[in-house]
Each structure stands twice: as C-alpha cells, then as structure tokens.
Motif scaffolding. Structure first.
Motif, PDB file in Angstrom:
ATOM      1  N   THR A  21       0.831  -1.206   0.000  1.00 46.69           N
ATOM      2  CA  THR A  21       0.000   0.000   0.000  1.00 46.69           C
ATOM      3  C   THR A  21       0.867   1.257   0.000  1.00 46.69           C
ATOM      4  O   THR A  21       0.638   2.179  -0.793  1.00 46.69           O
ATOM      5  CB  THR A  21      -0.934   0.000   1.222  1.00 46.69           C
ATOM      6  OG1 THR A  21      -1.804  -1.132   1.137  1.00 46.69           O
ATOM      7  CG2 THR A  21      -1.756   1.275   1.303  1.00 46.69           C
ATOM      8  N   LEU A  22       1.845   1.296   0.883  1.00 38.63           N
ATOM      9  CA  LEU A  22       2.681   2.496   0.972  1.00 38.63           C
ATOM     10  C   LEU A  22       3.525   2.683  -0.288  1.00 38.63           C
ATOM     11  O   LEU A  22       3.706   3.813  -0.744  1.00 38.63           O
ATOM     12  CB  LEU A  22       3.555   2.448   2.222  1.00 38.63           C
ATOM     13  CG  LEU A  22       2.784   2.482   3.547  1.00 38.63           C
ATOM     14  CD1 LEU A  22       3.735   2.508   4.728  1.00 38.63           C
ATOM     15  CD2 LEU A  22       1.803   3.634   3.618  1.00 38.63           C
ATOM     16  N   ILE A  78      -7.300   1.530  -3.860  1.00 36.75           N
ATOM     17  CA  ILE A  78      -6.453   2.697  -3.622  1.00 36.75           C
ATOM     18  C   ILE A  78      -6.509   3.629  -4.828  1.00 36.75           C
ATOM     19  O   ILE A  78      -6.638   4.851  -4.680  1.00 36.75           O
ATOM     20  CB  ILE A  78      -5.001   2.268  -3.315  1.00 36.75           C
ATOM     21  CG1 ILE A  78      -4.936   1.591  -1.945  1.00 36.75           C
ATOM     22  CG2 ILE A  78      -4.054   3.467  -3.364  1.00 36.75           C
ATOM     23  CD1 ILE A  78      -3.638   0.874  -1.672  1.00 36.75           C
ATOM     24  N   ASP A  79      -6.413   3.062  -6.014  1.00 41.61           N
ATOM     25  CA  ASP A  79      -6.494   3.868  -7.235  1.00 41.61           C
ATOM     26  C   ASP A  79      -7.805   4.649  -7.294  1.00 41.61           C
ATOM     27  O   ASP A  79      -7.815   5.835  -7.627  1.00 41.61           O
ATOM     28  CB  ASP A  79      -6.385   2.955  -8.459  1.00 41.61           C
ATOM     29  CG  ASP A  79      -5.127   3.189  -9.254  1.00 41.61           C
ATOM     30  OD1 ASP A  79      -4.199   3.834  -8.722  1.00 41.61           O
ATOM     31  OD2 ASP A  79      -5.081   2.729 -10.407  1.00 41.61           O
ATOM     32  N   GLU A  93      -6.185   9.776   6.014  1.00 38.82           N
ATOM     33  CA  GLU A  93      -7.467   9.180   6.402  1.00 38.82           C
ATOM     34  C   GLU A  93      -7.544   7.714   5.951  1.00 38.82           C
ATOM     35  O   GLU A  93      -7.947   6.837   6.718  1.00 38.82           O
ATOM     36  CB  GLU A  93      -8.618   9.981   5.788  1.00 38.82           C
ATOM     37  CG  GLU A  93      -9.986   9.458   6.154  1.00 38.82           C
ATOM     38  CD  GLU A  93     -11.104  10.276   5.513  1.00 38.82           C
ATOM     39  OE1 GLU A  93     -12.239   9.761   5.487  1.00 38.82           O
ATOM     40  OE2 GLU A  93     -10.861  11.399   5.041  1.00 38.82           O
ATOM     41  N   MET A  94      -7.142   7.450   4.714  1.00 42.36           N
ATOM     42  CA  MET A  94      -7.155   6.076   4.203  1.00 42.36           C
ATOM     43  C   MET A  94      -6.236   5.177   5.039  1.00 42.36           C
ATOM     44  O   MET A  94      -6.596   4.052   5.395  1.00 42.36           O
ATOM     45  CB  MET A  94      -6.701   6.055   2.737  1.00 42.36           C
ATOM     46  CG  MET A  94      -7.683   6.664   1.770  1.00 42.36           C
ATOM     47  SD  MET A  94      -7.009   6.923   0.103  1.00 42.36           S
ATOM     48  CE  MET A  94      -6.205   5.385  -0.256  1.00 42.36           C
ATOM     49  N   LEU A  95      -5.047   5.691   5.351  1.00 49.90           N
ATOM     50  CA  LEU A  95      -4.082   4.899   6.111  1.00 49.90           C
ATOM     51  C   LEU A  95      -4.542   4.672   7.551  1.00 49.90           C
ATOM     52  O   LEU A  95      -4.308   3.599   8.115  1.00 49.90           O
ATOM     53  CB  LEU A  95      -2.704   5.559   6.074  1.00 49.90           C
ATOM     54  CG  LEU A  95      -2.034   5.566   4.696  1.00 49.90           C
ATOM     55  CD1 LEU A  95      -0.754   6.392   4.721  1.00 49.90           C
ATOM     56  CD2 LEU A  95      -1.764   4.154   4.226  1.00 49.90           C
ATOM     57  N   ASN A 135       1.043   4.739  14.325  1.00 51.49           N
ATOM     58  CA  ASN A 135       0.731   5.268  12.990  1.00 51.49           C
ATOM     59  C   ASN A 135      -0.530   6.121  13.033  1.00 51.49           C
ATOM     60  O   ASN A 135      -0.564   7.213  12.466  1.00 51.49           O
ATOM     61  CB  ASN A 135       0.526   4.131  11.981  1.00 51.49           C
ATOM     62  CG  ASN A 135       1.808   3.458  11.578  1.00 51.49           C
ATOM     63  OD1 ASN A 135       2.898   3.963  11.818  1.00 51.49           O
ATOM     64  ND2 ASN A 135       1.674   2.297  10.968  1.00 51.49           N
ATOM     65  N   VAL A 136      -1.555   5.611  13.674  1.00 51.09           N
ATOM     66  CA  VAL A 136      -2.817   6.344  13.751  1.00 51.09           C
ATOM     67  C   VAL A 136      -2.593   7.708  14.408  1.00 51.09           C
ATOM     68  O   VAL A 136      -3.052   8.736  13.895  1.00 51.09           O
ATOM     69  CB  VAL A 136      -3.893   5.524  14.509  1.00 51.09           C
ATOM     70  CG1 VAL A 136      -5.114   6.380  14.812  1.00 51.09           C
ATOM     71  CG2 VAL A 136      -4.292   4.290  13.710  1.00 51.09           C
TER      72      VAL A 136
END
Length: 143
Positions: A21-22, A78-79, A93-95, A135-136
């Motif tokens: 993802t990253l 993600i796209d 927000e997605m992460l 992370n959050v």
C-alpha cells in the motif's frame, strides 16, 4: 494450524499489505514532510515483514502471503480512492482506516492466541500492534 503459525501469518500478511500500500501511495504524495513520515512507516513495515518471515521459517512454517486477487482488489481500491483526491489529508485518512483494521485484528489474535503462542511470536504481534497504534496517532496530524 498452531497459534504461532496463525499469529505469524497474520503479521506477515498485515505487514505485506502495509508495504504494498505504501509503495503505491508514496509516489502520489507531494508534501515532503508527509512523504518522509510515510517512508519511515514503510521501513518499519518492511522490518516487521522480514522478522515474521524469519520466525515462520525458523518454526518450519511456510509464509502465506496475500493472494493475487486480494492484491489486485487493494490496488484498485487505492487507485479509485485517490483518483479525485491525492491530498495528504485524504491519504492519511485512508491509512488510518487501514491501521485501525490492523489494530482490531491484532488485538483479537493476541486475545485468542497469547497463552498458546511462544513469547517471541507474541512480542512481534505486540510490536506490530504498537506500531499501528502509533501510525494512527502520527497520521492524525495530517488530517
């Protein structure tokens, strides 16, 4: 499957999803400070992923990575979600949503397997959990 194998494969898949993802999102990020933060997260996911693989192999288990269909679905999602909005706030927000799912699943597995699993396996799961929680907190700053 044993408690160790269950936990290690969860860690392996979770960190693999983080890495993939990253790697997909980093080229989209324009804000250099935010990009550096995400690159640091990527390094930690890579370290946890490597440690999970090492422990799986040491215990005689095969690593069960994310399936091709799941990878494609995640890539397309993600796209789609970044098609109209590639802002740092939107990516954060997605992460956060992804990390929150990881936190929930990690806590469930710790509660389910902690008494049966070896200490080093549980320690790696707790490291992943703490990493996701951090992370959050860090990503909230980008909202």
């Amino acid at each position: 499957m044993s408690a160790d194998a269950e936990m290690l494969n969860f860690i392996y898949q979770n960190s693999q999803m983080g890495v993939e993802t990253l790697n997909q999102l980093i080229p989209m990020i324009d804000n250099e400070a935010f990009k550096k933060r995400i690159e640091a997260q990527l390094k930690e996911y890579e370290q946890i992923h490597g440690e999970a693989k090492k422990l799986l192999n040491r215990h005689g288990y095969d690593e069960k990575g994310i399936g091709a269909l799941e990878k494609i679905m995640a890539y397309l999602m993600i796209d789609m979600k970044t098609l109209m909005d590639k802002s740092s706030s939107h990516i954060a927000e997605m992460l956060i949503q992804g990390s929150n799912m990881g936190i929930i699943d990690a806590v469930k597995r710790i509660n389910q397997y902690e008494k049966e699993a070896e200490k080093e396996v549980t320690a790696l799961m707790k490291r992943l959990l703490k990493f996701e929680e951090n992370n959050v907190e860090r990503l909230k700053e980008a909202l």
